[in-house]
Each structure stands twice: as C-alpha cells, then as structure tokens.
Design a protein around this motif. Structure first.
Motif, PDB file in Angstrom:
ATOM      1  N   ALA A   1       7.416  11.273   0.218  1.00  0.00           N
ATOM      2  CA  ALA A   1       7.343  10.045   1.058  1.00  0.00           C
ATOM      3  C   ALA A   1       6.597  10.605   2.258  1.00  0.00           C
ATOM      4  O   ALA A   1       7.374  11.381   2.696  1.00  0.00           O
ATOM      5  CB  ALA A   1       8.544   9.220   1.214  1.00  0.00           C
TER       6      ALA A   1
ATOM      7  N   GLN B   1      -8.003  13.197  -3.726  1.00  0.00           N
ATOM      8  CA  GLN B   1      -6.716  13.721  -4.436  1.00  0.00           C
ATOM      9  C   GLN B   1      -7.097  14.272  -5.961  1.00  0.00           C
ATOM     10  O   GLN B   1      -6.796  15.291  -6.183  1.00  0.00           O
ATOM     11  CB  GLN B   1      -5.821  12.763  -4.491  1.00  0.00           C
TER      12      GLN B   1
ATOM     13  N   GLY C   1       0.892  -1.134   0.091  1.00  0.00           N
ATOM     14  CA  GLY C   1      -0.041   0.188  -0.024  1.00  0.00           C
ATOM     15  C   GLY C   1       0.875   1.307  -0.046  1.00  0.00           C
ATOM     16  O   GLY C   1       2.220   1.028  -0.169  1.00  0.00           O
TER      17      GLY C   1
ATOM     18  N   SER D   1      -9.034   3.681   0.786  1.00  0.00           N
ATOM     19  CA  SER D   1      -7.983   3.957  -0.319  1.00  0.00           C
ATOM     20  C   SER D   1      -8.794   4.696  -1.669  1.00  0.00           C
ATOM     21  O   SER D   1      -8.244   5.528  -2.125  1.00  0.00           O
ATOM     22  CB  SER D   1      -7.131   2.700  -0.745  1.00  0.00           C
TER      23      SER D   1
ATOM     24  N   ILE E   1     -10.668  -1.515   3.201  1.00  0.00           N
ATOM     25  CA  ILE E   1      -9.451  -1.009   2.700  1.00  0.00           C
ATOM     26  C   ILE E   1      -9.868  -0.326   1.132  1.00  0.00           C
ATOM     27  O   ILE E   1      -9.209   0.640   1.067  1.00  0.00           O
ATOM     28  CB  ILE E   1      -8.365  -1.964   2.550  1.00  0.00           C
TER      29      ILE E   1
ATOM     30  N   THR F   1      -3.557   6.025  -2.938  1.00  0.00           N
ATOM     31  CA  THR F   1      -2.745   7.118  -2.650  1.00  0.00           C
ATOM     32  C   THR F   1      -1.933   7.761  -3.890  1.00  0.00           C
ATOM     33  O   THR F   1      -1.516   8.748  -3.794  1.00  0.00           O
ATOM     34  CB  THR F   1      -1.626   6.663  -1.800  1.00  0.00           C
TER      35      THR F   1
ATOM     36  N   HIS G   1      -5.326   7.372   6.601  1.00  0.00           N
ATOM     37  CA  HIS G   1      -5.399   8.532   5.891  1.00  0.00           C
ATOM     38  C   HIS G   1      -6.509   8.390   5.014  1.00  0.00           C
ATOM     39  O   HIS G   1      -7.233   9.484   4.890  1.00  0.00           O
ATOM     40  CB  HIS G   1      -4.198   8.291   4.843  1.00  0.00           C
TER      41      HIS G   1
ATOM     42  N   SER H   1       1.779   3.213   2.362  1.00  0.00           N
ATOM     43  CA  SER H   1       2.783   3.016   3.448  1.00  0.00           C
ATOM     44  C   SER H   1       4.250   2.289   3.080  1.00  0.00           C
ATOM     45  O   SER H   1       5.197   2.983   3.226  1.00  0.00           O
ATOM     46  CB  SER H   1       1.963   2.484   4.640  1.00  0.00           C
TER      47      SER H   1
ATOM     48  N   LYS I   1       2.848  14.481  10.665  1.00  0.00           N
ATOM     49  CA  LYS I   1       2.877  13.535   9.356  1.00  0.00           C
ATOM     50  C   LYS I   1       3.604  14.496   8.372  1.00  0.00           C
ATOM     51  O   LYS I   1       2.648  15.442   8.110  1.00  0.00           O
ATOM     52  CB  LYS I   1       1.307  13.211   9.135  1.00  0.00           C
TER      53      LYS I   1
END
Ligand code: NAD
Length: 393
Positions: free
Chosen positions: A155, A204, A98, A197, A193, A147, A284, A100, A166
């Motif tokens: 990152a 975004q 993912g 996501s 998930i 993401t 997130h 992360s 963060k």
C-alpha cells in the motif's frame, strides 16, 4: 536454458467481467455481517452503482461503515481510520475506487486487528518493526484501470512537500483476498484519468517485463498485458463505440501489471515517480507517463554500451513490436518503434509536462539522488537519471 529460481505468491481470487460488482454484496456476507467500505470522495459515491450496491448489501443483511479517502492516502489518514474502526467488529474491508482508495483499504485492513500506527511498518521512513499479520480480510474493486493495486502486496502512502515521501507498507498478507474487476466501473471516467492510469499500467508492464527480477511466468503475463494496452488504451481514452472493449482490455492490463510488478519488480520510471509524487502534486500515472519513454531510451543506450548481452535488449525490441503493432526488420528498428510509440502516446493522451506541477531544473539532482530501482535492467548513473528528468521537464 536453466530457469532461475522464482516464487509465485499471493495472487488474489480474481472475479473479472462486466457487471461483476453485483456479486460483491453476497461475497461480503460470506465474511460476516459488518463491512467497512473504503471509497473515494466523489465519483463512485455519486454514481448509480453506489445506491445499487448499498441497496443490495442491505438486502443481504450486510451492515456497513464508510471511510472516505479524498486523495492519495497519508499515514495519518490510515491511522485515523484504524483508530475509528478498530473496536467496531469489522469482518471485511471493501476498497472500491482508484489505486489511492485500494491502497488505503489494504493498509487499514492490515492494521485493524492490531490498532497500531502504520509508521511502525512503513518502508525506509518508518520504525522498521516487522509486520506479522494477519490482516482483516479485504476485497478490492478498482474503478480506474492503472495501478493493479488490487493484486499487489503493498500500500503506497505519501506525505507531500519539501520533506515529503511516498513509501510502501508491504507484506505478503496484504494482497487482497478477492479482486473484483468490473471494467464498466471506469466507463465515462474523465479522459485525463483514463490517460494517466493507463500509462501507469503500461509502465508497470514494460518495467516488470525488462526487470532483472522477471521470469518466464511474469514475461508471458506482461506481454499479454502489453497487447491489451495496444488494443485498449486509445479506444478507452477516446470513448465512443470502442470504449467498452477498450475498458475491458485496460482493466485486464492493469490487473496483470499488478501481478507482474509484485513478482518481478519495477525500474527507474517508478524509482523516479515516487520522489516526483512526494515533492510535487504530480499524479502517479502522470509521473510515469511523462518519463517512461526517456527511461526506455536511457536504458537501451546504457545496455548497448555496458551490457550488450542483456536479455532486456531483446525484450525492449519485442515490446516495441507489440506496442506499435508493427513488425521490425531489426532490433534497432524495433527500439525506434518503441520510442515513437511511447512519445506518440504521451502526445495523443495530452500528458502534462512536469514543469506544470512546479518542478524546476534546480530540483532534478535531488530527485535523481532519491531514486531507487534495484530491478532496473541496468544501473543508471546520476547524470543519466538527471538527463531523463530534464527531457520530461
Ligand atoms: P487515484 O486513485 O488517485 O484516483 C485519481 C482520481 O480519479 C481521483 O480523483 C478519483 O476520485 C478519480 N476516479 C477514480 N475512479 C474513477 C471513475 N471510475 N470515474 C471518475 N473518476 C474516478 O488514481 P490511481 O491512478 O488509480 O491511483 C494512484 C495511487 O495508486 C498512487 O498513490 C500510486 O502511488 C498508487 N499505486 C499503488 C500501487 C500498488 O501496487 N499498491 C501501484 C501503482 C500505483
């Protein structure tokens, strides 16, 4: 209309399509003998893909080490990995997991050639030393569709708790060299998930579309991503006959959201999601999903009052039509469609309320005070930010 100046930089080489994972071993070999695999603690390593990947790497003569990332990565974890692997002759870093995991892989790749601490370069909370690069080559293979980290130059690293943060390690050269997008890797992932996501990707795309940093290139991409979210998010979440097409659409949407966010910037939803994820154990995507509707509502209200000529108002209307799949007779109706769609997605995807993670009314002002959102289409007041958080509590 004269187009304002813009720069398009750093897009990875992109290999997209079902089954593309099979091409990774050959790709790794083209960089050298020794790969550092950065991956998550559970899901990928317990899938048949893991065994197949290692067998095929072995057949290609690729040697490897493995670094496991158990959750959203911290600066300490990145430093540990760099210390462990800096003298091991790593030719290429493979981040497979993912956001992360991919963020951790990008940060580790960035520091492997130098061996210093990521705190030297972390934005705002770090030592402010400019990063020069170049990093060790990095290949990113996402297993969530959200993401877009496989296509961005930052990152995100976090330290959780009352003094938490963060923040990003950011540099043009940290964009992965290759992004291998195999939508089947997300097949069968848990609905929560897929939901969080997917809503990250939607947020975004919407935020970069209405951003003050947007341009015709990012606008076209963002709209194509929003169309895929409309087509793919619920089928991917619900599973069944539509899952494969839904996963494919969402993998595309997530990738594009990374490209648009890196080139146009984001808004208040992400400005608030960072402190939300730093102070509380809020994933997130959940933070984004919980507030994106209220942010759009507050932005539209503020734009109508204080900047009625802003192009963001027409864009919000367009996004309302695209995400709802309906045409509207007026801009007002299209804004309503946007709000209804975002709220209905929040309910259908069973996005948890922020209070379920321990957030209380008394925390709202502190979170609002730490929000930065330079490319939000309009500057919101602290009262407006607190209002957004209150609605999502
Ligand atoms: P994640 O990487 O934290 O993963 C969430 C959970 O999903 C983990 O438990 C993981 O093991 C599991 N998982 C991953 N793939 C799976 C699969 N195929 N099947 C089953 N389980 C799977 O979640 P994420 O939303 O992908 O990434 C979030 C992180 O990315 C946050 O730290 C966020 O700040 C960051 N982020 C970075 C950027 C960027 O541009 N760098 C952009 C947005 C978000």
């Amino acid at each position: 209309m004269t187009i304002s100046p813009f720069i398009i930089s750093g897009i990875p080489r992109i290999l997209f399509g079902d089954g593309r994972l099979a091409e990774v071993p050959n790709l790794l070999r083209s960089y050298g003998e020794h790969t550092l695999i950065v991956t998550g603690a559970k899901s990928f390593q317990s899938s048949p893909h893991w065994t197949n990947l290692l067998q095929s790497m072995s057949a290609q003569g690729v040697l490897w080490d493995v670094m496991t990332i158990p959750g959203e990565p911290s600066p300490d974890l990145v430093d540990q990995a760099v210390k462990l692997f800096k003298d091991r002759g790593v030719d290429v870093v493979l981040g497979i997991g993912g956001g992360s995991v991919i963020d951790a892989a990008k940060a580790i790749a960035g520091l492997l050639p130098f061996g210093n601490s990521v705190m030297d370069h972390l934005e705002v909370v770090g030592r402010g030393i400019p990063y020069q690069g170049p990093p060790t080559p990095c290949i990113a293979v996402p297993t969530t569709a959200g993401t877009g980290s496989e296509a961005t130059k930052n990152a995100v690293l976090s330290a959780r708790g009352i003094e938490g943060f963060k923040r990003s390690f950011r540099h043009e050269s940290l964009v992965p060299d290759v992004a291998v997008i195999d939508p089947t890797l997300a097949n069968g992932s848990p609905p929560e998930i897929t939901a969080s996501s997917g809503m990250d990707a939607l947020t975004q795309l919407l935020e970069s579309y209405v951003s003050t940093g947007s341009n015709p290139f990012t606008d076209g991409l963002a709209l194509s991503g929003l169309r895929m979210v409309k087509e793919g998010l619920l089928p991917a979440y619900e599973g069944g006959a539509g899952e494969a097409a839904g996963r494919s659409a969402m993998a595309y949407a997530a990738l594009i959201s990374g490209i648009t966010l890196a080139h146009a910037g984001l808004g208040v939803a992400h400005g608030l999601a960072s402190p939300l994820g730093a102070y509380f154990p809020i994933p997130h995507g959940v933070a984004c999903a919980a507030i994106v509707g209220s942010v759009a509502k507050a932005n539209i209200r503020a734009l109508r009052e204080r900047a009625p000529d802003s192009p963001a108002l027409a864009k919000y209307a367009k996004a309302g039509a695209v995400l709802s799949g309906q045409s509207a007779a007026s801009r007002e109706q299209a804004w309503d469609l946007l709000m209804e769609t975002l709220l209905s997605l929040r309910d259908r995807l069973k996005i948890p309320k922020l209070r379920e993670y321990g957030m209380k009314k008394r925390d709202l002002v502190k979170i609002a005070n730490t929000c930065t959102a330079k490319t939000n289409p309009i500057a919101l007041t602290n009262d407006e930010l607190v209002g957004i958080l209150k609605e999502s509590l």
